[in-house]
Design an enzyme around this catalytic site. Structure first.
Site, mmCIF file in Angstrom:
data_model
loop_
_atom_site.group_PDB
_atom_site.id
_atom_site.type_symbol
_atom_site.label_atom_id
_atom_site.label_comp_id
_atom_site.label_asym_id
_atom_site.label_seq_id
_atom_site.Cartn_x
_atom_site.Cartn_y
_atom_site.Cartn_z
ATOM 1 N N ASN A 63 -0.557 3.996 6.778
ATOM 2 C CA ASN A 63 -1.124 2.759 6.220
ATOM 3 C C ASN A 63 -0.089 1.663 6.331
ATOM 4 O O ASN A 63 1.098 1.909 6.132
ATOM 5 C CB ASN A 63 -1.429 2.929 4.724
ATOM 6 C CG ASN A 63 -2.873 3.272 4.477
ATOM 7 O OD1 ASN A 63 -3.721 3.101 5.338
ATOM 8 N ND2 ASN A 63 -3.149 3.745 3.277
ATOM 9 N N HIS A 64 -0.539 0.443 6.570
ATOM 10 C CA HIS A 64 0.346 -0.703 6.378
ATOM 11 C C HIS A 64 0.607 -0.831 4.878
ATOM 12 O O HIS A 64 -0.251 -0.480 4.055
ATOM 13 C CB HIS A 64 -0.328 -1.983 6.878
ATOM 14 C CG HIS A 64 -0.559 -2.000 8.351
ATOM 15 N ND1 HIS A 64 0.467 -1.965 9.271
ATOM 16 C CD2 HIS A 64 -1.706 -2.065 9.077
ATOM 17 C CE1 HIS A 64 -0.034 -2.000 10.486
ATOM 18 N NE2 HIS A 64 -1.357 -2.054 10.406
ATOM 19 N N ASN A 65 1.770 -1.363 4.531
ATOM 20 C CA ASN A 65 2.108 -1.556 3.118
ATOM 21 C C ASN A 65 1.569 -2.902 2.638
ATOM 22 O O ASN A 65 2.104 -3.954 2.978
ATOM 23 C CB ASN A 65 3.628 -1.480 2.949
ATOM 24 C CG ASN A 65 4.039 -1.688 1.507
ATOM 25 O OD1 ASN A 65 3.214 -1.642 0.594
ATOM 26 N ND2 ASN A 65 5.318 -1.916 1.303
ATOM 27 N N TYR A 73 -0.181 -7.509 4.798
ATOM 28 C CA TYR A 73 0.710 -6.360 4.610
ATOM 29 C C TYR A 73 2.038 -6.703 5.269
ATOM 30 O O TYR A 73 2.118 -7.631 6.086
ATOM 31 C CB TYR A 73 0.115 -5.092 5.232
ATOM 32 C CG TYR A 73 -0.433 -5.242 6.622
ATOM 33 C CD1 TYR A 73 0.418 -5.333 7.723
ATOM 34 C CD2 TYR A 73 -1.814 -5.317 6.845
ATOM 35 C CE1 TYR A 73 -0.081 -5.481 9.002
ATOM 36 C CE2 TYR A 73 -2.320 -5.473 8.125
ATOM 37 C CZ TYR A 73 -1.455 -5.560 9.198
ATOM 38 O OH TYR A 73 -1.942 -5.712 10.471
#
Ligand SMILES: CC(C)(COP(=O)(O)OP(=O)(O)OC[C@H]1O[C@@H](n2cnc3c(N)ncnc32)[C@H](O)[C@@H]1OP(=O)(O)O)[C@@H](O)C(=O)NCCC(=O)NCCS
Length: 150
Positions: A63-65, A73
């Protein structure tokens, strides 16, 4: 276990127009059968023996943060592993999210989105995927004991 970088004979890959693209962090058991499987992200994906899947399946391990210092993100990723047991069958167009463990003998229904662990012998479908029944235990273990694998 074999990593995709080092696999040898006995990996079945088909699926017509559906491509199979496994990440370098994929580990294969014996007799894997892919008919269009894309694995994306930096998490490990571990397949047990005798894995079978339909067309257009997708496993997403990163996942992107979105809680970092940029929108939507930041530049960091959050990686989560996916662990798949022995004798698992995915129908067509199954999606599995990172951090999930799918137990031995599970069947994942076509179109399901798996976001939580599925226990051994669970037959699960929907979004989010829920177990709606179980394989017959005696039948499963009798085939397993006899070593009868497709
Ligand atoms: C998972 C699968 C094997 C289950 O098939 P099945 O055992 O025949 O299951 P059924 O469709 O008969 O459903 C059994 C029961 O669960 C219910 N059910 C089915 N899917 C459900 C779901 N996602 N959520 C809740 N209940 C569900 C059915 O309504 C049925 O209920 P009933 O007994 O009261 O009538 C099948 O749905 C599937 O996805 N097969 C893969 C097909 C495919 O992709 N083939 C090509 C690639 S290999």
């Amino acid at each position: 276990m074999r990593s995709v970088k080092s696999h040898y004979g006995g990996v079945y890959i088909s699926g017509g127009s559906y491509k199979t693209s496994l990440s370098s962090k994929t580990e294969l058991g014996l007799n894997p059968n892919f008919n269009g499987m894309t694995i994306k992200g930096n998490g490990r994906v571990v397949f047990g023996d005798n894995f079978h899947s339909g067309e257009g399946c997708l496993i997403l391990t990163s996942n992107h943060n979105y809680n970092g210092n940029a929108l939507p993100y930041d530049e960091t990723n959050i990686d989560k592993d996916v662990i798949i047991g022995n004798n698992v069958w995915f129908g067509d167009r199954v999606i599995v999210m990172g951090g999930v463990k799918i137990g031995d003998g599970c069947i994942i229904q076509a179109g399901a989105v798996v976001v939580k662990d599925i226990p051994d012998l669970g037959i699960a479908g929907g979004n989010p995927a829920q177990v709606f029944k179980y394989r017959d235990k005696e039948h499963y273990y009798s085939l397993l004991e006899k070593g009868l694998f497709h």
